[in-house]
Write a protein that holds these residues in place. Structure first.
Motif, PDB file in Angstrom:
ATOM      1  N   GLY A 113     -25.447 -60.880  -9.978  1.00  0.00           N
ATOM      2  CA  GLY A 113     -26.008 -60.661  -8.653  1.00  0.00           C
ATOM      3  C   GLY A 113     -26.358 -59.206  -8.417  1.00  0.00           C
ATOM      4  N   ASP A 114     -26.698 -58.902  -7.173  1.00  0.00           N
ATOM      5  CA  ASP A 114     -27.052 -57.535  -6.800  1.00  0.00           C
ATOM      6  C   ASP A 114     -25.809 -56.656  -6.862  1.00  0.00           C
ATOM      7  N   ASN A 115     -25.883 -55.610  -7.656  1.00  0.00           N
ATOM      8  CA  ASN A 115     -24.736 -54.730  -7.867  1.00  0.00           C
ATOM      9  C   ASN A 115     -24.858 -53.430  -7.073  1.00  0.00           C
ATOM     10  N   ALA A 116     -25.886 -53.314  -6.233  1.00  0.00           N
ATOM     11  CA  ALA A 116     -26.153 -52.052  -5.552  1.00  0.00           C
ATOM     12  C   ALA A 116     -24.988 -51.580  -4.682  1.00  0.00           C
ATOM     13  N   PRO A 117     -24.364 -52.446  -3.861  1.00  0.00           N
ATOM     14  CA  PRO A 117     -23.238 -51.959  -3.046  1.00  0.00           C
ATOM     15  C   PRO A 117     -22.067 -51.462  -3.887  1.00  0.00           C
ATOM     16  N   VAL A 118     -21.763 -52.168  -4.975  1.00  0.00           N
ATOM     17  CA  VAL A 118     -20.668 -51.750  -5.855  1.00  0.00           C
ATOM     18  C   VAL A 118     -21.017 -50.433  -6.527  1.00  0.00           C
ATOM     19  N   GLU A 119     -22.253 -50.309  -6.977  1.00  0.00           N
ATOM     20  CA  GLU A 119     -22.691 -49.087  -7.662  1.00  0.00           C
ATOM     21  C   GLU A 119     -22.548 -47.871  -6.761  1.00  0.00           C
ATOM     22  N   ALA A 120     -22.957 -48.000  -5.493  1.00  0.00           N
ATOM     23  CA  ALA A 120     -22.885 -46.880  -4.564  1.00  0.00           C
ATOM     24  C   ALA A 120     -21.439 -46.513  -4.245  1.00  0.00           C
ATOM     25  N   ALA A 121     -20.609 -47.532  -4.020  1.00  0.00           N
ATOM     26  CA  ALA A 121     -19.201 -47.273  -3.694  1.00  0.00           C
ATOM     27  C   ALA A 121     -18.495 -46.589  -4.857  1.00  0.00           C
ATOM     28  N   VAL A 122     -18.759 -47.052  -6.073  1.00  0.00           N
ATOM     29  CA  VAL A 122     -18.108 -46.473  -7.245  1.00  0.00           C
ATOM     30  C   VAL A 122     -18.570 -45.040  -7.462  1.00  0.00           C
ATOM     31  N   ARG A 123     -19.845 -44.776  -7.238  1.00  0.00           N
ATOM     32  CA  ARG A 123     -20.345 -43.411  -7.413  1.00  0.00           C
ATOM     33  C   ARG A 123     -19.593 -42.446  -6.508  1.00  0.00           C
ATOM     34  N   GLN A 124     -19.316 -42.874  -5.260  1.00  0.00           N
ATOM     35  CA  GLN A 124     -18.586 -42.021  -4.326  1.00  0.00           C
ATOM     36  C   GLN A 124     -17.136 -41.820  -4.774  1.00  0.00           C
ATOM     37  N   ILE A 125     -16.514 -42.894  -5.255  1.00  0.00           N
ATOM     38  CA  ILE A 125     -15.131 -42.800  -5.734  1.00  0.00           C
ATOM     39  C   ILE A 125     -15.039 -41.823  -6.895  1.00  0.00           C
ATOM     40  N   LEU A 126     -15.952 -41.938  -7.841  1.00  0.00           N
ATOM     41  CA  LEU A 126     -15.923 -41.055  -9.010  1.00  0.00           C
ATOM     42  C   LEU A 126     -16.123 -39.600  -8.599  1.00  0.00           C
ATOM     43  N   ALA A 127     -17.058 -39.359  -7.693  1.00  0.00           N
ATOM     44  CA  ALA A 127     -17.331 -37.991  -7.261  1.00  0.00           C
ATOM     45  C   ALA A 127     -16.119 -37.390  -6.559  1.00  0.00           C
ATOM     46  N   ASP A 128     -15.484 -38.182  -5.696  1.00  0.00           N
ATOM     47  CA  ASP A 128     -14.312 -37.682  -4.975  1.00  0.00           C
ATOM     48  C   ASP A 128     -13.170 -37.345  -5.927  1.00  0.00           C
ATOM     49  N   ILE A 129     -12.905 -38.238  -6.881  1.00  0.00           N
ATOM     50  CA  ILE A 129     -11.777 -38.004  -7.790  1.00  0.00           C
ATOM     51  C   ILE A 129     -12.087 -36.870  -8.746  1.00  0.00           C
ATOM     52  N   ARG A 130     -13.327 -36.742  -9.121  1.00  0.00           N
ATOM     53  CA  ARG A 130     -13.689 -35.634 -10.008  1.00  0.00           C
ATOM     54  C   ARG A 130     -13.463 -34.291  -9.322  1.00  0.00           C
ATOM     55  N   SER A 131     -13.718 -34.233  -8.011  1.00  0.00           N
ATOM     56  CA  SER A 131     -13.601 -32.951  -7.301  1.00  0.00           C
ATOM     57  C   SER A 131     -12.219 -32.727  -6.707  1.00  0.00           C
ATOM     58  N   ARG A 132     -11.506 -33.808  -6.315  1.00  0.00           N
ATOM     59  CA  ARG A 132     -10.238 -33.620  -5.603  1.00  0.00           C
ATOM     60  C   ARG A 132      -9.031 -34.184  -6.336  1.00  0.00           C
ATOM     61  N   GLY A 133      -9.236 -34.815  -7.487  1.00  0.00           N
ATOM     62  CA  GLY A 133      -8.141 -35.235  -8.340  1.00  0.00           C
ATOM     63  C   GLY A 133      -7.149 -36.182  -7.701  1.00  0.00           C
ATOM     64  N   ASP A 134      -5.847 -35.870  -7.849  1.00  0.00           N
ATOM     65  CA  ASP A 134      -4.786 -36.767  -7.412  1.00  0.00           C
ATOM     66  C   ASP A 134      -4.867 -37.117  -5.931  1.00  0.00           C
ATOM     67  N   ALA A 135      -5.280 -36.166  -5.104  1.00  0.00           N
ATOM     68  CA  ALA A 135      -5.355 -36.439  -3.668  1.00  0.00           C
ATOM     69  C   ALA A 135      -6.329 -37.579  -3.386  1.00  0.00           C
ATOM     70  N   ALA A 136      -7.472 -37.570  -4.051  1.00  0.00           N
ATOM     71  CA  ALA A 136      -8.448 -38.643  -3.860  1.00  0.00           C
ATOM     72  C   ALA A 136      -7.941 -39.949  -4.452  1.00  0.00           C
ATOM     73  N   VAL A 137      -7.274 -39.871  -5.610  1.00  0.00           N
ATOM     74  CA  VAL A 137      -6.692 -41.083  -6.203  1.00  0.00           C
ATOM     75  C   VAL A 137      -5.726 -41.725  -5.220  1.00  0.00           C
ATOM     76  N   ARG A 138      -4.903 -40.893  -4.579  1.00  0.00           N
ATOM     77  CA  ARG A 138      -3.914 -41.419  -3.627  1.00  0.00           C
ATOM     78  C   ARG A 138      -4.597 -42.079  -2.435  1.00  0.00           C
ATOM     79  N   GLU A 139      -5.643 -41.466  -1.916  1.00  0.00           N
ATOM     80  CA  GLU A 139      -6.358 -42.037  -0.773  1.00  0.00           C
ATOM     81  C   GLU A 139      -6.975 -43.385  -1.117  1.00  0.00           C
ATOM     82  N   TYR A 140      -7.610 -43.474  -2.277  1.00  0.00           N
ATOM     83  CA  TYR A 140      -8.241 -44.743  -2.649  1.00  0.00           C
ATOM     84  C   TYR A 140      -7.202 -45.811  -2.991  1.00  0.00           C
ATOM     85  N   SER A 141      -6.083 -45.407  -3.567  1.00  0.00           N
ATOM     86  CA  SER A 141      -5.015 -46.373  -3.831  1.00  0.00           C
ATOM     87  C   SER A 141      -4.510 -46.966  -2.520  1.00  0.00           C
ATOM     88  N   GLU A 142      -4.340 -46.112  -1.526  1.00  0.00           N
ATOM     89  CA  GLU A 142      -3.890 -46.586  -0.213  1.00  0.00           C
ATOM     90  C   GLU A 142      -4.913 -47.534   0.390  1.00  0.00           C
TER      91      GLU A 142
END
Length: 430
Positions: free
Chosen positions: A23-52
């Protein structure tokens, strides 16, 4: 409109899939791009936020301590531990047998004085994603971690959702993980791909997961390696008039209970068997405890194709290139020899997918969505590099330098020509 392209001649549907699994993967693609960017720049703090946000919990310390690992193993009931170790032994034995087929090439000489070879070099650090999923799949860590240990990987990192069943931690420990982290989803892929203060950066990521995990693997590929992009699970069964409708229905539903998007199908040359299987699936769903999931998969993605003859059945199977392909025909070995596109093949009615899924020894991490046309499943070779080397004697230089220099000149690459000619000139000067 057909959901499957390139339908071979002589194939008709008794039951056609109601939906397409891609199916259409556009929403997943956009959400994942943001997650990757946040974790790349903020590390563990971003991992903790997304885990929560996604898992409802964020451990203060992501890594599972050795004490907690040993406690998880101690908490296993004796039979579960014995069954886990049975599966580990089988997967290990098969991986060792596979590794034995990948030899080093020490000294091949295509020309006098031209020496070539290759080494089998284990990947230095591998990240194994272990899905928590709908059920605690105790076999999941075995399939990704054990082949890595056999290949000789330097360090094996395992990530699994923070709310995963404790038996999954025990499975990671018993399978040989060096470090285990309570991080799931796309945030786990990001942490392993980029590295954080807690999680070391890995060289390759393996293991299945949901759409977000899959998309994260796709987006991080390049700086790190991945095994494959695996979609929802699939099972297809090839059968002639000798097929047993009850057995076929049972095997289809066994795989269908994985996920509501599981693709399940029968490809047969016998219309009576096709009708019997359809009726049998409906009957078994009435008493199956996982019918809510399996029934949805059958309703949306279930397929029964009736083929005019064996050739059409083989042709259509190769178009589907199913992740799991079972062969229930009069001569299953002969039929198996004619098939070429699949993730893993189960030859004869006694070879059920469930045996491989759990403990038989072959790996259950396999290509889906027709990727079986060009690749196989996860195996010990995925954890090693075949790296070539070469050396030349003066005789070898005299063999290859002239054609290399001429070819470089023909291509207009003067620097290449000089490099090729230099060693020949030095030898001639001597």
């Amino acid at each position: 409109m057909s959901l499957i392209q390139d339908l071979p001649h002589g194939v008709t549907w008794l039951r056609q899939p109601a939906r397409s699994a891609s199916g259409d993967n556009a929403p997943v693609e956009a959400a994942v791009r943001q997650i990757l960017a946040d974790i790349r720049s903020r590390g563990d703090a971003a991992v903790r936020e997304y885990s929560e946000r996604f898992d409802g919990t964020a451990p203060e310390v992501f890594e599972v301590s050795m004490a907690d690992r040993e406690a998880a193993v101690a908490a296993l009931d004796p039979q579960t531990r014995a069954d886990t170790e049975f599966a580990i032994a089988n997967v290990r034995a098969f991986a060792e047998a596979q590794l034995a087929t990948i030899g080093a090439l020490s000294d091949f000489q295509p020309r006098p004085g031209v020496h070539m070879g290759h080494r089998v070099i284990p990947v230095e650090r591998v990240g194994c994603y272990v899905p928590g999923g709908r059920y605690p799949l105790l076999s999941a860590p075995i399939m990704t971690i054990v082949p890595a240990t056999v290949a000789g990987v330097g360090e094996i990192i395992a990530c699994l959702p923070p709310n995963a069943h404790p038996a999954m931690i025990a499975g990671c420990h018993l399978s040989g993980a060096d470090r285990i982290f309570r991080i799931g989803g796309a945030q786990a892929i990001a942490a392993m791909a980029f590295g954080t203060a807690s999680v070391p950066r890995v060289d390759k990521i393996v293991g299945p997961g949901n759409a977000y995990v899959n998309e994260a693997k796709r987006q991080v590929f390049g700086p790190v390696g991945i095994d494959q992009l695996a979609g929802p699970s699939e099972i297809y069964i090839l059968a002639d008039e000798t097929g047993d409708a009850a057995m076929i229905a049972t095997d289809l539903l066994a795989q269908a209970e994985h996920d509501v998007r599981t693709r399940v199908g029968l490809i047969t040359t016998d219309k009576a068997l096709a009708e019997a299987v359809e009726a049998e699936v409906a009957r078994q769903l009435q008493t199956l405890s996982t019918a809510e999931t399996a029934g949805a998969a059958w309703r949306d993605y279930g397929e029964i194709a009736v083929c005019a003859d064996e050739a059409a059945m083989i042709a259509y199977s190769d178009v589907i290139a199913a992740e799991h392909l079972q062969v229930h025909t009069r001569d299953p070995q002969a039929m198996a020899a004619k098939l070429r596109n699949y993730g893993s093949l189960f030859i004869g009615p006694l070879a059920s997918v469930v045996y491989s899924d759990k403990c038989a020894g072959t790996n259950h991490t396999l290509p889906t969505m027709a990727a079986g046309r060009y690749t196989g499943g996860l195996w010990v070779g995925a954890y090693a590099k075949i790296a070539t080397h070469q050396w030349l004697t003066p005789e070898g230089v005299r063999e290859v330098a002239p054609p290399a220099a001429r070819q470089s000149a023909s291509e207009g690459l003067e620097g290449h020509r000089r490099a090729a000619q230099l060693r020949l000139d030095l030898l001639q000067a001597k």
